[in-house]
Design an enzyme around this catalytic site. Structure first.
Site, PDB file in Angstrom:
ATOM      1  N   THR A 195       0.857  -1.184   0.000  1.00 27.70           N
ATOM      2  CA  THR A 195       0.000   0.000   0.000  1.00 27.70           C
ATOM      3  C   THR A 195       0.886   1.223   0.000  1.00 27.70           C
ATOM      4  O   THR A 195       1.954   1.196   0.606  1.00 27.70           O
ATOM      5  CB  THR A 195      -0.820  -0.009   1.314  1.00 27.70           C
ATOM      6  OG1 THR A 195      -1.725  -1.091   1.243  1.00 27.70           O
ATOM      7  CG2 THR A 195      -1.541   1.281   1.569  1.00 27.70           C
ATOM      8  N   ARG A 223     -14.154  -7.504   1.436  1.00 26.75           N
ATOM      9  CA  ARG A 223     -13.125  -7.359   2.475  1.00 26.75           C
ATOM     10  C   ARG A 223     -12.530  -5.944   2.429  1.00 26.75           C
ATOM     11  O   ARG A 223     -12.199  -5.425   1.376  1.00 26.75           O
ATOM     12  CB  ARG A 223     -12.032  -8.400   2.247  1.00 26.75           C
ATOM     13  CG  ARG A 223     -10.896  -8.351   3.297  1.00 26.75           C
ATOM     14  CD  ARG A 223      -9.720  -7.526   2.830  1.00 26.75           C
ATOM     15  NE  ARG A 223      -8.619  -7.557   3.789  1.00 26.75           N
ATOM     16  CZ  ARG A 223      -7.549  -6.777   3.713  1.00 26.75           C
ATOM     17  NH1 ARG A 223      -7.427  -5.904   2.737  1.00 26.75           N
ATOM     18  NH2 ARG A 223      -6.614  -6.841   4.622  1.00 26.75           N
ATOM     19  N   VAL A 224     -12.428  -5.349   3.594  1.00 27.35           N
ATOM     20  CA  VAL A 224     -11.810  -4.028   3.707  1.00 27.35           C
ATOM     21  C   VAL A 224     -10.646  -4.150   4.687  1.00 27.35           C
ATOM     22  O   VAL A 224     -10.791  -4.747   5.756  1.00 27.35           O
ATOM     23  CB  VAL A 224     -12.840  -2.986   4.198  1.00 27.35           C
ATOM     24  CG1 VAL A 224     -12.163  -1.670   4.542  1.00 27.35           C
ATOM     25  CG2 VAL A 224     -13.919  -2.771   3.149  1.00 27.35           C
ATOM     26  N   ASP A 226      -7.062  -2.167   6.544  1.00 31.95           N
ATOM     27  CA  ASP A 226      -6.816  -1.025   7.424  1.00 31.95           C
ATOM     28  C   ASP A 226      -6.697   0.301   6.672  1.00 31.95           C
ATOM     29  O   ASP A 226      -6.937   1.372   7.228  1.00 31.95           O
ATOM     30  CB  ASP A 226      -5.508  -1.238   8.207  1.00 31.95           C
ATOM     31  CG  ASP A 226      -4.316  -1.436   7.271  1.00 31.95           C
ATOM     32  OD1 ASP A 226      -4.491  -2.076   6.205  1.00 31.95           O
ATOM     33  OD2 ASP A 226      -3.213  -0.947   7.577  1.00 31.95           O
ATOM     34  N   THR A 246       1.323  -0.405   6.536  1.00 29.89           N
ATOM     35  CA  THR A 246       1.236  -1.278   5.372  1.00 29.89           C
ATOM     36  C   THR A 246       1.381  -2.714   5.864  1.00 29.89           C
ATOM     37  O   THR A 246       1.925  -2.953   6.927  1.00 29.89           O
ATOM     38  CB  THR A 246       2.323  -0.912   4.345  1.00 29.89           C
ATOM     39  OG1 THR A 246       2.228  -1.789   3.219  1.00 29.89           O
ATOM     40  CG2 THR A 246       3.719  -1.006   4.923  1.00 29.89           C
ATOM     41  N   GLY A 249      -3.692  -5.896   6.944  1.00 28.28           N
ATOM     42  CA  GLY A 249      -4.514  -4.868   7.571  1.00 28.28           C
ATOM     43  C   GLY A 249      -5.300  -5.333   8.771  1.00 28.28           C
ATOM     44  O   GLY A 249      -5.561  -4.549   9.687  1.00 28.28           O
TER      45      GLY A 249
HETATM   46  C1  SD4 Z   1      -4.617  -4.097   3.465  1.00 26.22           C
HETATM   47  N1  SD4 Z   1      -2.820  -2.883   4.472  1.00 26.22           N
HETATM   48  O1  SD4 Z   1      -5.523  -4.041   2.671  1.00 26.22           O
HETATM   49  C2  SD4 Z   1      -3.404  -3.243   3.224  1.00 26.22           C
HETATM   50  C3  SD4 Z   1      -2.483  -3.942   2.298  1.00 26.22           C
HETATM   51  C4  SD4 Z   1      -1.074  -3.483   2.367  1.00 26.22           C
HETATM   52  O2  SD4 Z   1       1.153  -3.790   1.920  1.00 26.22           O
HETATM   53  O3  SD4 Z   1      -0.706  -2.581   2.984  1.00 26.22           O
HETATM   54  N2  SD4 Z   1      -0.147  -4.099   1.800  1.00 26.22           N
HETATM   55  O4  SD4 Z   1      -4.612  -4.854   4.431  1.00 26.22           O
END
Ligand code: SD4
Length: 335
Positions: A195, A223-224, A226, A246, A249
């Protein structure tokens, strides 16, 4: 403490040297910004180009909020980036659903989660913040709002993403892996996260942040993670600093990670120590889960000091101010 993975020479292709040095030599429109300001930091290697874009706003004396929005739009638009924005990998049913949030120096914030068919969720999040009395819009409602605001509805499933998804469907095995950032992103690989979280302090000393992602590749529909959740994937308090995260999440949400990092900085922790403490909380709560996953935090305090910490090695972050453009790797991680 941090290993420099790359010192990036400023070139015409990136932030312009003229813009950087005019700032460094005090020719900017803003007089006497505090030393080290403005500054922008962001997660992962793709933070370099994102920072360069943000720097155009910051070096011209612009607002941190505008800088972070512009900055994270670069990976959102990148057709080779399958973890953020328009070329993000789909969920298990083939839908590309995106998550993003943004927060400014006044504590205003906006967010969209599981939005489909809109390439720049960060800009929709900003409009949720500025044009509605709400903080978060999800799913169809978020898309509907975006269209009403003039965003173009597009099919975001690229041929490459579709191919990767079909390859994945052959086994349909979903297991978030810990650390894929240095592996080749080839169909069938369990590369499934990365992310962009960005934090900036402008010449006036004001802090803003943005965070945007396509989340876990091949996730359950709906799905959501963080990233669009204020306090989890991003938090800014203009008196103290900002933090972003990142990685997996679910573990960040359980610990309200970014809020925790900012609150620890309020208590006097350095940015790195605050990130480390947040990582330790995650590990303490679920030691069995944590040893096989990656979570990284990145933080900046009001003085412009920054730091990061991750569960696993391999996390990188990019830093850009008038003196330098670096890609740094935390010297230590929990494992
Ligand atoms: C999530 N935190 O959707 C995000 C994915 C992510 O490095 O950060 N990936 O959980």
């Amino acid at each position: 403490m941090y290993n420099r993975r790359k010192f990036i020479k400023i070139s015409a292709a990136g932030a312009s040297l003229a813009a950087l040095s005019s700032y460094a030599f005090g020719k900017s429109s803003i007089l006497n910004p505090p030393p080290g300001f403005p500054i922008v930091i962001s997660t992962w290697d793709f933070g370099i180009v994102a920072n360069q874009e943000a720097w155009k706003t910051l070096s011209a004396g612009g607002r941190a909020l505008d800088a972070v929005e512009a900055g994270v739009k670069i990976p959102e638009a990148d057709m080779k980036n399958h973890t953020v924005g328009r070329a993000g990998y789909p969920d298990r049913d083939g839908h590309v659903t995106l998550d993003a949030c943004i927060m400014d120096e006044f504590g205003n914030c906006g967010s969209v989660a599981a939005i489909e068919n809109i390439a720049h969720p960060i800009s929709v999040a900003r409009l949720v913040m500025e044009k509605t009395p709400h903080v978060m819009l999800v799913g169809d409602g978020a898309t509907q709002f975006a269209v009403e605001q003039g965003f173009k509805k597009e099919n975001l499933l690229t041929p490459e993403s579709e191919k990767a998804w079909k390859e994945w469907l052959k086994t349909a095995k979903y297991s978030p892996v810990m650390n894929i950032e240095n592996k080749q992103h080839a169909p069938g690989n369990q590369y499934n996260h990365d992310t962009i979280g960005m934090l900036a302090i402008d010449a006036k000393g004001n802090i803003s942040g943005a965070c945007t992602t396509s989340g876990m590749a091949f996730k359950l529909h709906g799905r959501v993670g963080d990233s669009p959740i204020i306090g989890a994937g991003l938090y800014v308090d203009n008196e103290v600093g900002g933090a972003t995260s990142t990685g997996v999440g679910e573990e960040v949400i359980r610990n309200v990670g970014s809020f925790l990092v900012v609150e620890l900085m309020r208590q006097g922790y350095s940015p790195e120590d605050a990130c480390k403490e947040a990582v330790k909380r995650i590990i303490k709560k679920k030691p069995q889960t944590a040893k096989d996953i990656q979570v990284g935090f990145l933080a900046i305090n009001k003085k412009g000091e920054y730091g990061a910490y991750a569960i696993q090695p391999g996390f990188s972050f990019a830093v850009c101010n008038a003196e330098k453009q670096d890609l740094l790797v935390p010297g230590k991680s929990f494992y």
